[in-house]
Design an enzyme around this catalytic site. Structure first.
Site, PDB file in Angstrom:
ATOM      1  N   CYS A  85       0.903  -1.325  -0.181  1.00  0.00           N
ATOM      2  CA  CYS A  85      -0.337  -0.002  -0.013  1.00  0.00           C
ATOM      3  C   CYS A  85       0.486   1.090   0.449  1.00  0.00           C
ATOM      4  O   CYS A  85       1.682   1.678   0.669  1.00  0.00           O
ATOM      5  CB  CYS A  85      -0.905   0.357   1.143  1.00  0.00           C
ATOM      6  N   CYS A 122       0.535   3.521   3.285  1.00  0.00           N
ATOM      7  CA  CYS A 122       0.405   3.223   4.467  1.00  0.00           C
ATOM      8  C   CYS A 122       2.190   3.463   4.916  1.00  0.00           C
ATOM      9  O   CYS A 122       3.036   3.885   3.907  1.00  0.00           O
ATOM     10  CB  CYS A 122       0.645   1.778   5.073  1.00  0.00           C
ATOM     11  N   HIS A 171      -3.929   1.830   8.001  1.00  0.00           N
ATOM     12  CA  HIS A 171      -4.775   1.620   6.879  1.00  0.00           C
ATOM     13  C   HIS A 171      -6.143   0.473   6.140  1.00  0.00           C
ATOM     14  O   HIS A 171      -7.204   0.558   5.689  1.00  0.00           O
ATOM     15  CB  HIS A 171      -3.734  -0.157   5.962  1.00  0.00           C
ATOM     16  N   ASN A 203     -14.091   8.546  -3.266  1.00  0.00           N
ATOM     17  CA  ASN A 203     -14.616   7.353  -4.135  1.00  0.00           C
ATOM     18  C   ASN A 203     -14.254   6.197  -2.916  1.00  0.00           C
ATOM     19  O   ASN A 203     -13.165   5.890  -2.737  1.00  0.00           O
ATOM     20  CB  ASN A 203     -14.136   6.755  -5.175  1.00  0.00           C
ATOM     21  N   HIS A 238      -8.626   7.321   1.794  1.00  0.00           N
ATOM     22  CA  HIS A 238      -8.467   8.585   1.294  1.00  0.00           C
ATOM     23  C   HIS A 238      -9.282   9.171   0.267  1.00  0.00           C
ATOM     24  O   HIS A 238     -10.253   8.207   0.649  1.00  0.00           O
ATOM     25  CB  HIS A 238      -6.872   7.985   0.195  1.00  0.00           C
ATOM     26  N   GLN A 265     -10.054  12.689  -2.448  1.00  0.00           N
ATOM     27  CA  GLN A 265      -9.185  13.098  -3.622  1.00  0.00           C
ATOM     28  C   GLN A 265      -9.406  14.724  -4.018  1.00  0.00           C
ATOM     29  O   GLN A 265     -10.942  14.792  -3.828  1.00  0.00           O
ATOM     30  CB  GLN A 265      -9.458  12.550  -5.431  1.00  0.00           C
TER      31      GLN A 265
HETATM   32 ZN   LIG Z   1      -2.658   1.535   3.502  1.00  0.00          ZN
END
Ligand SMILES: [Zn+2]
Ligand SMILES: [Zn+2]
Length: 322
Positions: free
Chosen positions: A31, A34, A89, A129, A142, A144
């Protein structure tokens, strides 16, 4: 190739960028968001991160003139950023502690101001999204931000309806919608001193909700610190309610609608957040098919009143009666 292409019939811009096709697949179990990935600092709370594959850029490449009287193109001016909500995460807007959500809201405010101040950005679009149903490959929490060099068509339509309504009635269309929703009450999902969450009367998605401030606020930078706390609560409560609906991470598109940043007068508008979750029920998804895509006409297979009741029930289970 990066460029904007104008659709003279629908009067909107399309962002063309062929480089994004070459995006590498993220290896499994890796990821980039992370801590320890080498892409982000070893320690952070909330973090703005420049999109690795931006579709808009402060220094866009030159474009070839079209030499056509009907086709028009333009440079892809703008900015694309990723906003990391947490180093964890597995977290989400529904699970983040209130202090982190407040930090996130302050970061959104800073970004709205910073990007909005750029002369090549006319509209700051904050969104998230979530879920593979809406094409997300990285599950790390997350959102945007797109800084557009134009006002997107849907926003333009909202602005023109609000202006028209204001000119004929001297009233704010969104605040009148809110007043009517509060009066009818049956589609209200959640409310606090500053914000109301409801399934709109005209919802086109089953679990669609709007979050609207009670007072006139054109953009998030106009919120007081108390209002930001209340907004954080509204966000946390609706996302955790979504996640408890089918006991799974609930996919959605979350879109912030606020005033453009081109410096013009938009005092007839109102800041609000729209959630569009693609699920119809636990197993089936609502797709944008011919009617939605080809005629912009949505079929809602559910009753907004029933869906509001369903969401209210879960929220009461989690947080107690309003
Ligand atoms: Zn992550
Ligand atoms: Zn809107």
């Amino acid at each position: 190739m990066y460029e904007l292409r104008w659709n003279p019939v629908l009067k909107w811009w399309v962002m063309v960028s062929t480089e994004r096709q070459n995006r590498p697949l993220t290896p499994e179990n890796y990821c980039p968001f992370c801590p320890g990935s080498n892409k982000v600092p070893g320690k952070y709370e909330v973090l703005p991160y420049d999109n690795d594959w931006p579709i808009l850029s402060p220094e866009p490449p030159e474009v070839n003139p079209t030499r056509s009287s009907i086709f028009k193109n333009a440079k892809s001016y703008g900015k694309c950023e990723v906003i990391l909500y947490s180093p964890d995460h597995k977290s989400s807007l529904g699970e983040l502690p209130m202090e982190s959500i407040e930090k996130l809201i302050n970061l959104w405010v800073d970004k709205y101001i910073e990007l909005g101040n750029k002369d090549f950005i006319d509209y700051v679009f904050i969104f998230e999204n979530r879920g593979k149903e809406v094409g997300v490959t990285i599950t790390h929490p997350h959102g945007q931000i797109y800084g557009f060099p134009f006002i997107p068509r849907k926003i333009e339509l909202e602005l023109s309806s609000c202006r028209e309504y204001y000119e004929t009635s001297q009233k704010n269309l969104y605040l009148e919608i809110l007043r009517e929703e509060l009066k009818q009450g049956k589609r209200i999902v959640d409310e606090n001193d500053s914000f109301v969450t409801f399934v709109p009367y005209f919802a086109d998605y089953p679990y669609q909700v709007f979050i609207i401030p009670r007072e006139k606020r054109l953009s998030i930078d106009e919120l007081s610190s108390e209002e930001k706390t209340q907004l954080g609560k509204s966000l946390k409560r609706i996302v955790s309610t979504y996640d408890n609906l089918f006991d799974r991470d609930f996919p959605y598109m979350m879109c912030f609608h606020q005033k453009p940043t081109d410096g013009k007068d938009y005092s007839y508008y109102q800041f609000h957040i729209e959630f569009y979750p693609p699920l119809r029920n636990e197993k089936t998804q609502k797709f944008n098919a011919s009617s939605e895509t080809g005629s912009w006409t949505h079929g809602n297979p559910t009753s907004p009143e029933e869906k509001a009741k369903e969401l209210r029930k879960i929220m009461e289970k989690l947080y107690g009666k309003r």
